[in-house]
Structure formats: C-alpha cells, structure tokens
Design an enzyme around this catalytic site. Structure first.
Site, PDB file in Angstrom:
ATOM      1  N   ARG A 277       0.833  -1.206   0.000  1.00 43.68           N
ATOM      2  CA  ARG A 277       0.000   0.000   0.000  1.00 43.68           C
ATOM      3  C   ARG A 277       0.865   1.252   0.000  1.00 43.68           C
ATOM      4  NH1 ARG A 277      -1.680  -3.177   3.879  1.00 43.68           N
ATOM      5  NH2 ARG A 277      -1.260  -1.812   5.653  1.00 43.68           N
TER       6      ARG A 277
ATOM      7  N   SER B  71      -5.071   4.178   5.882  1.00 47.33           N
ATOM      8  CA  SER B  71      -4.608   2.791   5.827  1.00 47.33           C
ATOM      9  C   SER B  71      -4.003   2.457   4.469  1.00 47.33           C
ATOM     10  CB  SER B  71      -5.796   1.867   6.120  1.00 47.33           C
ATOM     11  OG  SER B  71      -5.496   0.544   5.788  1.00 47.33           O
TER      12      SER B  71
ATOM     13  N   GLU C 159     -18.898   2.429  -1.361  1.00 50.49           N
ATOM     14  CA  GLU C 159     -18.025   1.916  -2.424  1.00 50.49           C
ATOM     15  C   GLU C 159     -18.673   2.000  -3.802  1.00 50.49           C
ATOM     16  OE1 GLU C 159     -18.778   0.297   0.420  1.00 50.49           O
ATOM     17  OE2 GLU C 159     -16.890   0.680   1.490  1.00 50.49           O
TER      18      GLU C 159
ATOM     19  N   PHE D 102     -14.925  -4.840   0.589  1.00 56.65           N
ATOM     20  CA  PHE D 102     -15.977  -3.820   0.506  1.00 56.65           C
ATOM     21  C   PHE D 102     -16.250  -3.442  -0.962  1.00 56.65           C
ATOM     22  CE2 PHE D 102     -14.055  -2.166   4.728  1.00 56.65           C
ATOM     23  CZ  PHE D 102     -14.623  -3.206   5.431  1.00 56.65           C
TER      24      PHE D 102
ATOM     25  N   HIS E 262      -6.047  -5.620   1.408  1.00 54.02           N
ATOM     26  CA  HIS E 262      -6.437  -6.575   2.448  1.00 54.02           C
ATOM     27  C   HIS E 262      -7.177  -7.779   1.863  1.00 54.02           C
ATOM     28  CE1 HIS E 262      -4.990  -3.501   4.961  1.00 54.02           C
ATOM     29  NE2 HIS E 262      -5.695  -3.739   6.043  1.00 54.02           N
TER      30      HIS E 262
ATOM     31  N   ASP F 181      -9.105  -9.970  11.396  1.00 60.41           N
ATOM     32  CA  ASP F 181     -10.441  -9.436  11.120  1.00 60.41           C
ATOM     33  C   ASP F 181     -11.459 -10.539  10.837  1.00 60.41           C
ATOM     34  OD1 ASP F 181     -10.229  -6.669  11.491  1.00 60.41           O
ATOM     35  OD2 ASP F 181      -9.180  -6.441   9.580  1.00 60.41           O
TER      36      ASP F 181
ATOM     37  N   ARG G 172      -2.366  -7.619   3.102  1.00 62.90           N
ATOM     38  CA  ARG G 172      -2.333  -6.681   4.209  1.00 62.90           C
ATOM     39  C   ARG G 172      -0.908  -6.517   4.770  1.00 62.90           C
ATOM     40  NH1 ARG G 172      -6.366  -6.940   9.334  1.00 62.90           N
ATOM     41  NH2 ARG G 172      -5.903  -4.892  10.155  1.00 62.90           N
TER      42      ARG G 172
END
Lengths: 286, 328
Positions: free
Chosen positions: B28, B55, B76, B101, B126, B134, B184
């Site tokens: 990321r 993030s 989204e 998402f 992720h 999670d 992630r």
C-alpha cells in the site's frame, strides 16, 4: 442539423419551436420502439420535454464536435429511456433520423441502453439504475478542478431512487458543494411493476433531497417553459447542487399510454404505433 | 545483480536502486508513494478513497495535491461511480479501499469501468486469508475470479513492494481498467531488477523438475517450498505470476514443456483464480499435470496469517507436498 449555435448560451429560445421538436421526438420514439418491437416507450415519452429543454433550450454543446471539452453534459441515468435520448440527439444533429429505425438491432450503434463508446453525444452507459448521479459527481468535480464552466445534468427516474447508491451520491454532491450539478428526477410515479408509491413509497422525494441540503425546485416536467425556468434558476444557485423534481406523465402525448404501467416496456402493435403517431401528429396540427 | 536499470516509463521516477536499500514497506505504501511521484507530472492523476485513505497510504497524495484526493466515505458503489465520472472527464483514476468492501460495487465495476473501458485502476487492499484477525468476513478469496471474469478488466497481483510500485506505474501508463490486488502484511522484496510488465511474469528461481506458479503472498511460500524441495534433491522453478490477466502464456507454456508438472499457489479460493487461469491456458495449449494450492472452497476465520495459512492449506508445506507428488 438545425441552424442553431448550441454553443452559444445566449441563443434565442423559441418555446413553440421547442414544442415542435418535442413532438417530433415523440414521433421518433414511437417509430423506433415500434420498428424494434422492443424498448421502453412510457418512460421515454415522460422525459421528452426535459431532454428537449436541455439540448435545445439550455445546454451548451456542439453536435459537430461531441467531445468539445467545455460542453455541458447530459447523463441519462434512467438509461432505459434511450429511445428519447437517441431521438433528441437525432433532432439536434448528432444522428440521422433514419438510423433510429435500427434501434436494438444487431450491428446498430443504438444499443437497447446507451453506450458512449458507440454513439456521439452519449456521456455514460445506461442500464443498471442508480449509477448516473455518482458519475455526474465525478464529472462535476473534474470540471471544477479543471476550471471549466461545464454544467452537469443528470436525469434519474423516480423508481430509480430505490437504489441506495442514489443516496450515497446525494450526500456526496452536497459535501463537494457541486453547484455545477443539476439532478432532474423524472417523477412519473410509475415503475416497472406499478406505482412508485406502492413498490417503494417515495412520496417525499423533494423533502428527502431537502434533508440532504440540496436546493430543490418542483415543477411540471412536461411544461417546457417551466423546465427552462427551473434550469435557469438552478444555474444561479451557488455552493450546493440543485434537484429539479419534475412531475411528469408516463406515456405523455399518447392517450392510451398515459399513466399506464403496462407501457413501461410493452411491445407496440402496428395498430398502436399507427394510433400513437396519428395522435402526436394531430396535436401539433400535422 | 545490478539494480540501477531505469525502466521505460513516461514518468521520471526515483532511481529504484535507492528504494532497494530501504527496509521493506507495505504494498500500500509503495503504491501511495508511486502515486505521489506520478502525480507531479501527471496533473490529471486523481485518487478516490472510501474512509480508508490513511490505511491505504492515499492521504499523503491528498495533502500534496489538494483537491485531487476525493474521500467519499463508506460508499463503495459511489466510489466506483465517481471514479467513472472522473475518468470520463479525462482523468487517470486510482480508487481503492479494502477489496471485500469493493466487491459490493461489482455492478458499477462491470457496467461502467469494464463495459466502457474507463481509465480507472482499482486498488483492492487486504485480500485473502492472510488478512488474519479481522476474520472470514474480511478475507476476500473470490476477488480474482470476479475481476478476471469481466471483459476488458486486467488483473495484477503484486508479491512485494517493488512489484506493487512497478505494477501501479505500468497500470497508470496503460489506458483502461485494472484491478491491483494487495495483501495486508509487509513482506520482503524478492525481486532484483526484473522488468515488471503487464502480461509478463518473473522467474525468481530456475528449476528443471517442477514449476511453482504463484502470486501475491504465496510467492514467498513458493520460495520457501523450493528450498525445502532442493534439500530433497528436487529442482523447482518458481514463477511469480503477478499478471494474472493477461497471463504470461509463453512462460507458463515453457514451464509446462520443461518441467514434469505445475503447482499453482494462491491465497484465493480454488475456483476462478490463478490456478484456473493456468489450467485454462494449459488445457487448451498443452495439457499438463497441475496441482493447485488454494483455499478449498470455504471461508476463513480470525487468527494470525501464518497459522491461518497452515490451517487452510496454503503454506509452503502444502506446496512442497504437492510438488513432491508431481515428480514422484
């Protein structure tokens, strides 16, 4: 191509001329849908006066240069009204009227739902409901960033407002203070399976937008002077977007189709086509 | 290996050799940095985020270029729609949040980005079981299949910060929609100065007995498995298949021709991902024995990434076992 400079925002507007164009567009819709034996006539007829007011009476655009970067943009989020959009574009000079008879046929540019890759003047793909307002926000943000005067107009159906994304967009347009964005709800009160008030009650469309802090104008959307007046008012608002809740009649202009759910997407018989054309022509004394 | 070769690119970028000396960063962060660099020359580059911009390391882009980061909140579908509108106005758009998402916006992705070939690059963060604590609700293992099935959509899966950065730059330079799938965690860079190109792959280790074709985090497991295999006298080729669509046909076919079989490895469901892509290609062009290391059509759960990868059968040991079986 009509002898009008659509790029000129101060061009003279003759309401009677616009009414004539709307009548011709209605005729074209019936011919196109009748020839295709497929397509959505009811919602096309309801939105006709709005489209004609925009393309002929308000928007700055250029049929000879459809990608003119400074153009105003019309996003038909209720893409099933494609026949109305194609017919209006044809009257404005983007297409030949003859081509309308290829609607929905194999090899035609005139897809069942608008495809911007194929047809000049089409801004967004149509089909699944609820996406157009989001796309309009993207364009309105881009116009502001680039310092362009372009105004963005998004036409949604009222049944379409069942889609959650419309309300995601309703919030975002206010956040970004998009006063260059005008949404127009074609409030014909019907959707595929019945009255909007029965399928998913939405009587308070205007109040809902007010609660999101939009500038709201309510008008008769089949009254061209009222539409033009609302579009002019929307342009003067600064700091927030405007929604024009335009009460319309589904199937407007053809008595046996008006306010009839069944004409959402009914295959028109030859007799119905003939009858409808006769009425539309008679109404403008042709 | 010398690491200072400049890659052909429209953008003038920091010498990659400078980057290689730093400690690993997340994929990321690598993409966030690349966006800032590209953004200085490409004024039409824009970023759209959905309440995860910190993030995803997208926030610095917005700080550097006011107005060019659009944060649309937890919405989204709207994110994809707004990205489409920006792209239709001539912008190059990177939009991203956690992929699980973004999946709710499949309709918007299909009917705008893919259908109209819009210039939008989706950063799906992720992904996979390796998301960890999670839990299963957040571990997308169907995303490659979903995106790969869309006409016009190209699918890229970086395996470290270096490939993430390179692929983001490649995607920015190429018109049209892309899906870039990120894990992630932070992993070590395993690439030297290999050229990273859409439709290509990196052969990280040559081998003659068996080929392991992996993507994402599983590239690291594949390298471990190759070590284990070499101790048993088995020579394994390791291919980082970072471009799943289009896939590097030449390298996959070469592996099928030159080794006894292929093990695919992915942190994704067994249906529709890398294994399927390889199988679709080889079954048409050169039928080959293939073993697939993937999640076996089940959802994950909370846990540490490494323990989950063992439990769900996507560890180096699983690759090792299947490779051994192939060469038996």
């Amino acid at each position: 191509m009509p002898d009008v400079d659509f790029k000129d925002p101060n061009r003279a507007i003759d309401v009677n001329y616009l009414k004539g164009v709307a009548s011709q567009v209605r005729e074209d819709i019936i011919v196109a849908v009748g020839t295709a034996k497929s397509g959505h006539s009811g919602g096309s007829l309801s939105v006709t006066d709005i489209l004609v007011s925009l393309y002929f009476g308000k928007m700055r655009h250029d049929p000879s240069n459809p990608k003119w970067p400074d153009r105003d943009r019309l996003l038909l989020s209720k893409g099933h009204a494609a026949p109305a959009l194609y017919s209006t574009l044809a009257e404005a000079g983007y297409l030949q009227r003859d081509e309308l008879k290829t609607l929905r046929k194999m090899g035609s540019r005139l897809q069942g739902h608008p495809d911007p890759k194929k047809v000049p003047g089409i801004e967004i793909p149509g089909g699944p409901e609820g996406i157009g307002l989001s796309e309009g926000i993207g364009m309105a943000i881009a116009a502001k960033l680039d310092g362009r005067e372009s105004r963005i107009y998004v036409i949604t159906g009222d049944g379409e407002l069942d889609e959650g994304e419309c309300w995601e967009a309703a919030m975002a347009a206010v956040k970004f203070k998009l006063d260059n964005l005008t949404a127009i709800v074609d409030r014909n009160g019907l959707q595929q399976e019945g009255k909007t008030s029965d399928i998913m009650p939405s009587d308070s469309v205007a109040d809902k937008f007010r609660a999101f802090n939009w500038n709201v104008i309510e008008i008769d959307g089949n009254d061209i002077p009222a539409v033009l007046d609302a579009l002019n008012k929307a342009e003067k608002v600064s700091g927030r977007p405007t929604v024009i809740v335009a009460k319309t009649i589904k199937g407007k202009g053809v008595d046996f189709m008006e306010n009839k759910v069944v004409y959402h997407a009914k295959v028109l018989t030859d007799e119905e086509v003939e009858n409808a054309l006769k009425q539309i022509r008679a109404a403008r004394g042709k | 290996m010398k690491r200072s070769r400049m890659h052909s690119s429209r953008y003038a970028l920091q010498e990659e050799s400078d980057l290689m000396d730093q400690k690993p960063i997340s994929m990321r962060e690598a993409i966030g940095n690349a966006l800032i660099e590209m953004g200085s020359t490409n004024k039409d580059l824009m970023v759209v985020g959905a309440d995860t911009t910190e993030s995803l390391h997208l926030m610095p882009f917005g700080e550097k270029y006011p107005g060019r980061l659009v944060n649309i909140g937890i919405a989204e579908q709207n994110m994809i729609g707004i990205s489409s509108g920006l792209a239709l106005s001539g912008k190059t758009v990177f939009c991203g949040t956690y992929m699980v998402f973004i999946e709710r916006a499949l309709d918007q992705i299909r009917n705008t980005l893919a259908y109209c070939k819009l210039n939008v690059k989706i950063i799906g963060a992720h992904t996979g079981i390796s998301v960890g604590p999670d839990g299963g609700s957040h571990q997308t293992i169907e995303d490659i299949a979903m995106m790969r099935a869309l006409a016009n959509m190209r699918v890229l899966v970086p395996s470290d910060a270096y490939t993430a950065r390179r692929l983001a730059i490649e995607a920015a330079n190429e018109k049209g929609p892309f899906y870039i799938r990120l894990i992630r965690g932070t992993v070590p860079d395993v690439h030297g100065d290999q050229e990273i190109k859409i439709g290509k792959s990196s052969t990280l280790k040559d081998g003659k007995d068996v080929s392991i074709i992996a993507c994402g985090i599983m590239v690291h497991e594949a390298l471990k498995a190759a070590e284990m295999l070499s101790k048993e006298g088995i020579s394994a080729r390791v291919i980082d298949c970072y471009s799943i669509k289009p896939i590097d046909e030449e390298t996959v076919l070469k592996a099928a021709n030159e080794t006894k079989g292929i093990v695919t490895a992915e942190d994704h469901n067994i249906y529709g991902g890398l294994g399927s892509a390889v199988a679709e290609l080889l079954s048409r062009k050169r039928p080959t024995r293939i073993e697939m290391v993937a999640v076996n059509d089940t959802f994950g759960e909370s846990g540490n990434p490494s323990e989950l990868m063992i439990k769900y059968g996507i560890s180096a040991q699983n690759i090792f076992d299947k490779a051994k079986e192939l060469v038996k």
